[in-house]
Design a protein around this motif. Structure first.
Motif, mmCIF file in Angstrom:
data_model
loop_
_atom_site.group_PDB
_atom_site.id
_atom_site.type_symbol
_atom_site.label_atom_id
_atom_site.label_comp_id
_atom_site.label_asym_id
_atom_site.label_seq_id
_atom_site.Cartn_x
_atom_site.Cartn_y
_atom_site.Cartn_z
ATOM 1 N N HIS A 290 7.810 5.574 -0.847
ATOM 2 C CA HIS A 290 6.436 6.082 -0.754
ATOM 3 C C HIS A 290 6.316 7.116 0.362
ATOM 4 O O HIS A 290 5.646 8.151 0.191
ATOM 5 N N ASP B 220 0.829 -4.692 -4.850
ATOM 6 C CA ASP B 220 1.335 -4.813 -6.221
ATOM 7 C C ASP B 220 1.327 -3.467 -6.938
ATOM 8 O O ASP B 220 2.281 -3.098 -7.622
ATOM 9 N N GLU B 221 0.236 -2.726 -6.776
ATOM 10 C CA GLU B 221 0.132 -1.435 -7.448
ATOM 11 C C GLU B 221 1.135 -0.433 -6.899
ATOM 12 O O GLU B 221 1.778 0.307 -7.664
ATOM 13 N N LYS B 222 1.292 -0.409 -5.549
ATOM 14 C CA LYS B 222 2.211 0.543 -4.925
ATOM 15 C C LYS B 222 3.664 0.227 -5.266
ATOM 16 O O LYS B 222 4.486 1.133 -5.458
ATOM 17 N N LYS B 223 3.970 -1.040 -5.345
ATOM 18 C CA LYS B 223 5.323 -1.439 -5.757
ATOM 19 C C LYS B 223 5.591 -0.993 -7.189
ATOM 20 O O LYS B 223 6.656 -0.459 -7.509
ATOM 21 N N LYS B 224 4.587 -1.189 -8.057
ATOM 22 C CA LYS B 224 4.734 -0.814 -9.468
ATOM 23 C C LYS B 224 4.909 0.695 -9.618
ATOM 24 O O LYS B 224 5.651 1.158 -10.501
ATOM 25 N N GLU B 225 4.265 1.488 -8.780
ATOM 26 C CA GLU B 225 4.398 2.942 -8.859
ATOM 27 C C GLU B 225 5.858 3.371 -8.706
ATOM 28 O O GLU B 225 6.361 4.204 -9.469
ATOM 29 N N ASP C 243 7.993 2.028 -11.631
ATOM 30 C CA ASP C 243 7.801 2.857 -12.821
ATOM 31 C C ASP C 243 8.628 4.143 -12.715
ATOM 32 O O ASP C 243 9.163 4.636 -13.719
ATOM 33 N N ASN D 6 -2.462 -1.569 -1.352
ATOM 34 C CA ASN D 6 -2.490 -2.319 -2.618
ATOM 35 C C ASN D 6 -1.044 -2.639 -2.990
ATOM 36 O O ASN D 6 -0.424 -1.921 -3.779
#
Length: 654
Positions: A55, A180-185, A188, A178
């Motif tokens: 990130h 969970d969302e940042k990990k998923k980014e 992905d 966030n």
């Protein structure tokens, strides 16, 4: 040997993600803090750092397809950086801290790097010396802090400067918004990376040679990881002591082997005063080293024994000889002698020959193990039974020493272009003198050649020397921006000309017998292009011909044919008298002249690395002749020169 192939994720970041889900609390890294105490990091710790750092890199502009310079030695931060770069679909371009400024600037510029990581200010200063040579580099990240003076130099050069710790902390703040969302980014983004995407670009020669940036893909690594378990039997939680330069392709693979096998990496240095205490603290099960390291450790043991002297030395020498004999007889009994000749060995006859001596030597070997060998192995932490040597040929006497003390030192063969392992000794049947069983991911042929040129692509069979060619999903994508060089070694059918000469044994193992190409590989794994050094030396009026030598040696040497007329004039002008020309070449003042010439030409200022220095040379009185040392095109036939001047070459390395 039977092989099993495992199904793995399509790229390296997804492999890491899978392993983290399987063993989150197993330790992946052990790294010393500022007080010299090892701190431990689990797979989960590491993965969180990778996600956060990815990130952070995205926030400063790193994107898919970028090439990122990574100029640092092996350390904890290096691996986090590597994986963060790969997670974003970028590729890293690594090099070590021993690189010259000219080399570092060339690689960074040639690889089109706008971002660069540097271990410390000393490495960044190599860029700042001539920033104009690296016009695309705009952003730099340092692992260690630098002085305010050099920070200002970097800013004045138009560089945006960041520090690893600050970026990592910034990345953690981004993720905390966030989780969970940042990990998923990032996960992905991992999914978007295809197997054929470039993971790294490793340069095989410096700025003084032809630039060859070997493009290695995710699939190059994943392919060999899918079968590596048949060759390296490490277990979950085992420790690897990591000491080699991580930009070398062999050590790079080991980093991913550790992740794949759910093992840990402990960071140290290849210097005995540092390495041995670290091994005592970590007690690793595995360690990789270049032949020079294994030679140095064996020499250290021998020196210590000689210093002790007396009965201890006599017992040591006796048990080493006994251990070597025991290992040889064991090879006879268990079929571990390589079958190199065209005619197969009779394994039954070998067993009969070796059985009685093996039985008789066994008690002495066990006594030696109790009195001597266990104490030597304990210096390595006490848990290593198998070690790995790569990056060059293992010398026979060094191999025999470790066989004698009961350390199974496995040797492999490969090159940067094959990512790297082509063959590897079977730990269950380690046959001395060969570089192991051909990897199941490879098609390998020994073909007829003449001076490195392929005469036929037909495999000539066991026991006959020829050129080694390979085809595999491990073979590189090509040389960066050099399709012309790629076409010279990689044909339209995917066969790679390794440039190495070898023999296939009847056990599907390889014995390396020489090199058809000119590249010299030193004992520590450094690749040298001799033609560049030779070309520079030929600029001297006093040198008519020169051939650089040093394959599998610690340093380079040279055979020099002086320009006779120029040298005779110099001798007359300087009052150097001699009975004849050959005697003149032995004069100390003449030797000093050539020493000075070499010293003035082969310098860092001229773009040469320390490993390219000529440490010893010999003067040849007779010019090289066409049909003898030279081809019809008046090109040096290196293999013939090596045969003719075998004694002179050997004297350079005594």
């Amino acid at each position: 040997m039977k092989f099993t192939k495992r199904t793995l994720p399509k790229n390296l970041p997804l492999l890491l993600k899978e392993r983290v889900s399987q063993c989150p609390n197993v330790y992946l890294q052990a790294s010393k803090d500022k007080d010299g105490v090892f701190q431990y990091y689990t797979y989960q710790n590491f993965y969180e750092s990778v996600i956060a750092f990815a990130h952070a890199l995205r926030s400063i502009g790193v994107k898919r397809g970028d090439n990122i310079a990574l100029m640092s030695d092996n350390r904890r931060e290096w691996f986090i950086t590597d994986y963060a770069i790969l997670c974003l679909g970028a590729a890293d371009v690594p090099r070590g801290c021993d690189s010259m400024g000219t080399e570092m600037r060339f690689i960074t510029s040639y690889a089109d790097c706008a971002f660069g990581f540097f271990e410390n200010e000393r490495q960044l200063c190599k860029i700042l010396e001539k920033k104009e040579e690296v016009p695309l580099l705009k952003t730099v990240i340092l692992f260690d802090k630098m002085s305010a003076e050099n920070e200002n130099r970097a800013k004045d050069a138009g560089l945006s400067l960041y520090y690893f710790d600050d970026l990592l902390e910034n990345g953690r703040k981004i993720v905390s918004e966030n989780p969970d969302e940042k990990k998923k980014e990032i996960e992905d983004e991992m999914e978007k990376t295809n197997p054929d995407d470039v993971a790294t670009m490793i340069f095989t020669s410096g700025t003084t040679g032809t630039p060859k940036g070997v493009m290695l893909t995710h699939n190059n690594y994943i392919s060999q990881l899918s079968v590596i378990h048949d060759f390296i039997n490490c277990k979950e939680g085992d420790w690897w002591m990591t000491i080699l330069p991580v930009w070398h392709v062999f050590e790079r693979l080991i980093q991913y082997v550790a992740v794949h096998m759910k093992c840990g990496l402990a960071y140290s240095k290849p210097a005995a005063p540092i390495l041995l205490p670290d091994m005592a603290a970590i007690r690793p099960q595995w360690i990789c080293g270049v032949p020079r390291l294994w030679e140095a450790l064996a020499s250290g043991v021998n020196r210590a024994m000689k210093k002790t002297g007396g009965l201890t030395l006599r017992l040591f020498n006796f048990f080493i000889k006994t251990g070597s004999a025991y290992a040889l007889m064991r090879d006879y009994v268990f079929g571990n002698l390589p079958q190199i000749k065209v005619k197969k060995r009779c394994r039954l006859l070998d067993s009969i020959i070796g059985f009685i001596p093996w039985i008789l030597l066994w008690p002495l070997h066990k006594l030696g193990d109790v009195l001597v060998f266990k104490k030597i192995r304990s210096k390595f932490g006490g848990r290593i039974s198998i070690a790995i040597s790569g990056g060059g040929a293992l010398q026979k006497d060094v191999d025999n020493f470790y066989r004698a003390i009961g350390l199974n030192l496995l040797e492999g063969y490969g090159m940067s272009e094959t990512a790297p392992v082509v063959s590897f000794r079977d730990y269950r049947h380690p046959r001395p003198g060969v570089v192991g069983v051909v990897f199941p991911t490879f098609e390998l042929r020994i073909v007829e050649e003449e001076h490195g040129v392929i005469k036929s692509m037909n495999h000539i069979g066991p026991g006959k020397q020829g050129l080694i060619v390979v085809r595999s999903p491990q073979v590189m994508k090509g040389y960066y921006k050099r399709p012309d060089l790629t076409e010279k070694v990689l044909d339209k059918d995917g066969w790679l000309n390794t440039g190495d000469l070898g023999i296939m044994t009847h056990d599907n193992e390889i014995k390396i017998t020489g090199r058809a190409k000119d590249t010299i590989v030193l004992l520590d794994g450094e690749n040298i292009e001799p033609s560049v050094i030779e070309g520079a030396l030929l600029a001297s009026d006093f040198i008519e011909s020169v051939m650089v030598v040093g394959q599998d040696k610690k340093y380079l040497g040279a055979l020099i044919v002086p320009s006779k007329d120029a040298l005779l004039s110099y001798a007359a002008e300087n009052g150097i008298a001699s009975d004849d020309y050959e005697s003149l070449l032995k004069e100390e003042k003449i030797h000093s002249l050539f020493e000075k010439i070499i010293g003035e030409i082969i310098t860092s200022a001229n773009g040469f690395r320390l490993c390219e220095k000529i440490y010893k040379f010999t003067l040849i009185p007779k010019p090289f002749e066409a049909g003898v040392e030279l081809s019809a095109k008046l090109e040096m036939m290196r293999y013939k020169i090596a045969e003719i001047y075998k004694n002179e070459i050997n004297s350079l390395f005594e």
